[in-house]
Design a protein around this motif. Structure first.
Motif, mmCIF file in Angstrom:
data_model
loop_
_atom_site.group_PDB
_atom_site.id
_atom_site.type_symbol
_atom_site.label_atom_id
_atom_site.label_comp_id
_atom_site.label_asym_id
_atom_site.label_seq_id
_atom_site.Cartn_x
_atom_site.Cartn_y
_atom_site.Cartn_z
ATOM 1 N N ILE A 14 0.828 -1.211 0.000
ATOM 2 C CA ILE A 14 0.000 0.000 0.000
ATOM 3 C C ILE A 14 0.861 1.259 0.000
ATOM 4 O O ILE A 14 0.523 2.241 -0.660
ATOM 5 C CB ILE A 14 -0.982 -0.011 1.194
ATOM 6 C CG1 ILE A 14 -1.951 -1.191 1.078
ATOM 7 C CG2 ILE A 14 -1.751 1.307 1.293
ATOM 8 C CD1 ILE A 14 -2.840 -1.182 -0.148
ATOM 9 N N ASN A 15 1.982 1.235 0.705
ATOM 10 C CA ASN A 15 2.860 2.411 0.720
ATOM 11 C C ASN A 15 3.391 2.718 -0.673
ATOM 12 O O ASN A 15 3.474 3.884 -1.069
ATOM 13 C CB ASN A 15 4.020 2.210 1.697
ATOM 14 C CG ASN A 15 3.561 2.228 3.131
ATOM 15 O OD1 ASN A 15 2.616 2.915 3.491
ATOM 16 N ND2 ASN A 15 4.215 1.451 3.966
ATOM 17 N N LEU A 16 3.751 1.684 -1.426
ATOM 18 C CA LEU A 16 4.210 1.874 -2.800
ATOM 19 C C LEU A 16 3.085 2.445 -3.654
ATOM 20 O O LEU A 16 3.306 3.373 -4.436
ATOM 21 C CB LEU A 16 4.705 0.551 -3.392
ATOM 22 C CG LEU A 16 5.051 0.566 -4.879
ATOM 23 C CD1 LEU A 16 6.223 1.503 -5.145
ATOM 24 C CD2 LEU A 16 5.351 -0.839 -5.369
ATOM 25 N N ILE A 17 1.897 1.925 -3.487
ATOM 26 C CA ILE A 17 0.752 2.409 -4.257
ATOM 27 C C ILE A 17 0.490 3.878 -3.955
ATOM 28 O O ILE A 17 0.315 4.689 -4.866
ATOM 29 C CB ILE A 17 -0.493 1.541 -3.981
ATOM 30 C CG1 ILE A 17 -0.272 0.148 -4.559
ATOM 31 C CG2 ILE A 17 -1.752 2.182 -4.555
ATOM 32 C CD1 ILE A 17 -1.262 -0.884 -4.094
ATOM 33 N N VAL A 18 0.494 4.243 -2.678
ATOM 34 C CA VAL A 18 0.263 5.644 -2.295
ATOM 35 C C VAL A 18 1.349 6.540 -2.885
ATOM 36 O O VAL A 18 1.056 7.615 -3.414
ATOM 37 C CB VAL A 18 0.172 5.795 -0.761
ATOM 38 C CG1 VAL A 18 0.193 7.249 -0.348
ATOM 39 C CG2 VAL A 18 -1.082 5.104 -0.237
ATOM 40 N N THR A 19 2.588 6.112 -2.818
ATOM 41 C CA THR A 19 3.694 6.890 -3.387
ATOM 42 C C THR A 19 3.506 7.101 -4.881
ATOM 43 O O THR A 19 3.709 8.203 -5.405
ATOM 44 C CB THR A 19 5.039 6.180 -3.117
ATOM 45 O OG1 THR A 19 5.222 6.075 -1.708
ATOM 46 C CG2 THR A 19 6.199 6.942 -3.727
ATOM 47 N N ASP B 115 -1.887 11.753 2.760
ATOM 48 C CA ASP B 115 -1.476 10.347 2.831
ATOM 49 C C ASP B 115 -2.513 9.448 3.500
ATOM 50 O O ASP B 115 -2.757 8.335 3.034
ATOM 51 C CB ASP B 115 -0.137 10.204 3.552
ATOM 52 C CG ASP B 115 1.044 10.573 2.666
ATOM 53 O OD1 ASP B 115 0.823 11.055 1.529
ATOM 54 O OD2 ASP B 115 2.189 10.386 3.112
ATOM 55 N N THR B 116 -3.121 9.909 4.563
ATOM 56 C CA THR B 116 -4.130 9.096 5.254
ATOM 57 C C THR B 116 -5.307 8.821 4.333
ATOM 58 O O THR B 116 -5.788 7.680 4.237
ATOM 59 C CB THR B 116 -4.603 9.804 6.537
ATOM 60 O OG1 THR B 116 -3.475 10.038 7.369
ATOM 61 C CG2 THR B 116 -5.632 8.977 7.281
ATOM 62 N N TYR B 117 -5.750 9.835 3.631
ATOM 63 C CA TYR B 117 -6.876 9.695 2.709
ATOM 64 C C TYR B 117 -6.505 8.779 1.539
ATOM 65 O O TYR B 117 -7.272 7.873 1.179
ATOM 66 C CB TYR B 117 -7.297 11.073 2.203
ATOM 67 C CG TYR B 117 -8.500 11.074 1.302
ATOM 68 C CD1 TYR B 117 -9.719 10.553 1.733
ATOM 69 C CD2 TYR B 117 -8.435 11.598 0.022
ATOM 70 C CE1 TYR B 117 -10.824 10.551 0.907
ATOM 71 C CE2 TYR B 117 -9.535 11.604 -0.810
ATOM 72 C CZ TYR B 117 -10.724 11.083 -0.363
ATOM 73 O OH TYR B 117 -11.824 11.080 -1.188
ATOM 74 N N LEU B 118 -5.328 8.982 0.959
ATOM 75 C CA LEU B 118 -4.885 8.147 -0.156
ATOM 76 C C LEU B 118 -4.667 6.698 0.270
ATOM 77 O O LEU B 118 -4.956 5.772 -0.499
ATOM 78 C CB LEU B 118 -3.614 8.721 -0.783
ATOM 79 C CG LEU B 118 -3.783 10.051 -1.517
ATOM 80 C CD1 LEU B 118 -2.432 10.620 -1.908
ATOM 81 C CD2 LEU B 118 -4.681 9.891 -2.731
ATOM 82 N N THR B 119 -4.193 6.495 1.482
ATOM 83 C CA THR B 119 -4.016 5.138 2.000
ATOM 84 C C THR B 119 -5.368 4.445 2.141
ATOM 85 O O THR B 119 -5.511 3.258 1.805
ATOM 86 C CB THR B 119 -3.266 5.165 3.346
ATOM 87 O OG1 THR B 119 -1.983 5.757 3.146
ATOM 88 C CG2 THR B 119 -3.103 3.775 3.927
ATOM 89 N N ALA B 120 -6.358 5.177 2.627
ATOM 90 C CA ALA B 120 -7.702 4.602 2.748
ATOM 91 C C ALA B 120 -8.257 4.234 1.379
ATOM 92 O O ALA B 120 -8.874 3.167 1.213
ATOM 93 C CB ALA B 120 -8.626 5.587 3.461
ATOM 94 N N ILE B 121 -8.047 5.084 0.395
ATOM 95 C CA ILE B 121 -8.512 4.787 -0.963
ATOM 96 C C ILE B 121 -7.804 3.551 -1.507
ATOM 97 O O ILE B 121 -8.442 2.653 -2.069
ATOM 98 C CB ILE B 121 -8.300 5.993 -1.901
ATOM 99 C CG1 ILE B 121 -9.249 7.138 -1.535
ATOM 100 C CG2 ILE B 121 -8.495 5.593 -3.364
ATOM 101 C CD1 ILE B 121 -8.997 8.425 -2.289
ATOM 102 N N ALA B 122 -6.480 3.486 -1.355
ATOM 103 C CA ALA B 122 -5.719 2.344 -1.863
ATOM 104 C C ALA B 122 -6.174 1.044 -1.200
ATOM 105 O O ALA B 122 -6.355 0.027 -1.880
ATOM 106 C CB ALA B 122 -4.225 2.575 -1.643
ATOM 107 N N ASN B 123 -6.363 1.071 0.108
ATOM 108 C CA ASN B 123 -6.853 -0.124 0.814
ATOM 109 C C ASN B 123 -8.241 -0.521 0.332
ATOM 110 O O ASN B 123 -8.529 -1.711 0.152
ATOM 111 C CB ASN B 123 -6.865 0.115 2.323
ATOM 112 C CG ASN B 123 -5.510 -0.053 2.943
ATOM 113 O OD1 ASN B 123 -4.771 -0.964 2.612
ATOM 114 N ND2 ASN B 123 -5.164 0.838 3.855
#
Length: 73
Positions: free
Chosen positions: A3-8, A22-30
């Motif tokens: 997920i960290n790679l995806i967010v990056t 980052d928190t919002y993008l991490t939630a979207i990626a998950n």
């Protein structure tokens, strides 16, 4: 899926350099990974660059179209 790679990669694609979203993008990626694996039944391979880029594209689309009801093409 990393997920960290995806967010990056999503941040790079949309031009974000700060960590404010980052928190919002991490939630979207998950959510994207959960939807594809859990609801759609896809077996995502975190080492497959095509799978990674599909998740990045989908998460980017979700972020950029968050205020619309438009379906993903």
């Amino acid at each position: 899926m990393d997920i960290n790679l995806i967010v990056t990669m999503v941040k790079a694609r949309i031009g974000l350099t700060s960590e404010v979203r980052d928190t919002y993008l991490t939630a979207i990626a998950n959510a994207v990974v959960t939807e594809l694996e859990g609801e759609k039944g896809l077996a995502l391979d975190g080492a497959n660059p095509y799978h990674i880029m599909f998740v990045v594209d989908y998460a980017t689309w979700r972020y950029q179209n968050r205020d619309t009801m438009e379906a993903m093409p």
